[in-house]
Design an enzyme around this catalytic site. Sequence first.
Site, mmCIF file in Angstrom:
data_model
loop_
_atom_site.group_PDB
_atom_site.id
_atom_site.type_symbol
_atom_site.label_atom_id
_atom_site.label_comp_id
_atom_site.label_asym_id
_atom_site.label_seq_id
_atom_site.Cartn_x
_atom_site.Cartn_y
_atom_site.Cartn_z
ATOM 1 N N GLU A 1 1.872 0.045 0.191
ATOM 2 C CA GLU A 1 3.212 0.725 0.021
ATOM 3 C C GLU A 1 3.328 1.660 1.561
ATOM 4 O OE1 GLU A 1 5.625 0.785 -1.566
ATOM 5 O OE2 GLU A 1 5.406 0.254 -3.757
ATOM 6 N N ASP B 1 12.422 6.030 0.096
ATOM 7 C CA ASP B 1 11.076 5.935 -0.458
ATOM 8 C C ASP B 1 10.248 6.783 0.355
ATOM 9 O OD1 ASP B 1 11.811 4.252 -2.452
ATOM 10 O OD2 ASP B 1 11.080 2.320 -1.281
#
Length: 142
Positions: free
Chosen positions: A50, A67
């Site tokens: 991520e 995000d």
Amino acid sequence: MRSLVFLLLVAVASAKVFSKCEWAQLLKSNKMDGYRGISLANWVCLAEHESGFNTQAINHNKDGTTDYGIFQINSRWWCDNGSHTANGCNVKCSELQSDNVSVSINCAKRVVRDPNGIGAWVAWRKYCQNKDLSRYLAGCGL
Ligand SMILES: *[C@@H]1O[C@H](CO)[C@@H](O)[C@H](O)[C@H]1NC(C)=O
Ligand SMILES: *[C@@H]1O[C@H](CO)[C@@H](O)[C@H](O)[C@H]1NC(C)=O
């Protein structure tokens, strides 16, 4: 020139990038190993894919959401970005980019208490689910 160097140093100092083993150790001391049945290697794999273990990571998605941080937690459901969001973790989105990673860790724990569990993370489904995860803890002595 001197002030430019100073500014660069400040920028570097406030963007914390963990090594794989540093992050694994930190997760372990925050009781993430086995949390909701999710082993440590899964959490390390997730964060590597991520954010590359970068606390300041930020990515804007095509759907207008963003995000944030080492776990790339999404603004739509989990944090307050100043607009109308569900803010399930009860934090400001920017706090998820803090060097105080307990904010992100606590929020990740909240995310996996939902029915999707760790499957909420696309990178986990793509890179970690049903994979051999031994390399994520290799050499960490954990
Ligand atoms: C805040 O997040 C929501 C949902 O993710 C998004 O629709 C909105 O555009 C964002 N607002 C700002 C100011 O980033
Ligand atoms: C880090 O964040 C946690 C959770 O929000 C908070 O309880 C704690 O006081 C913070 N620690 C520091 C050193 O700011």
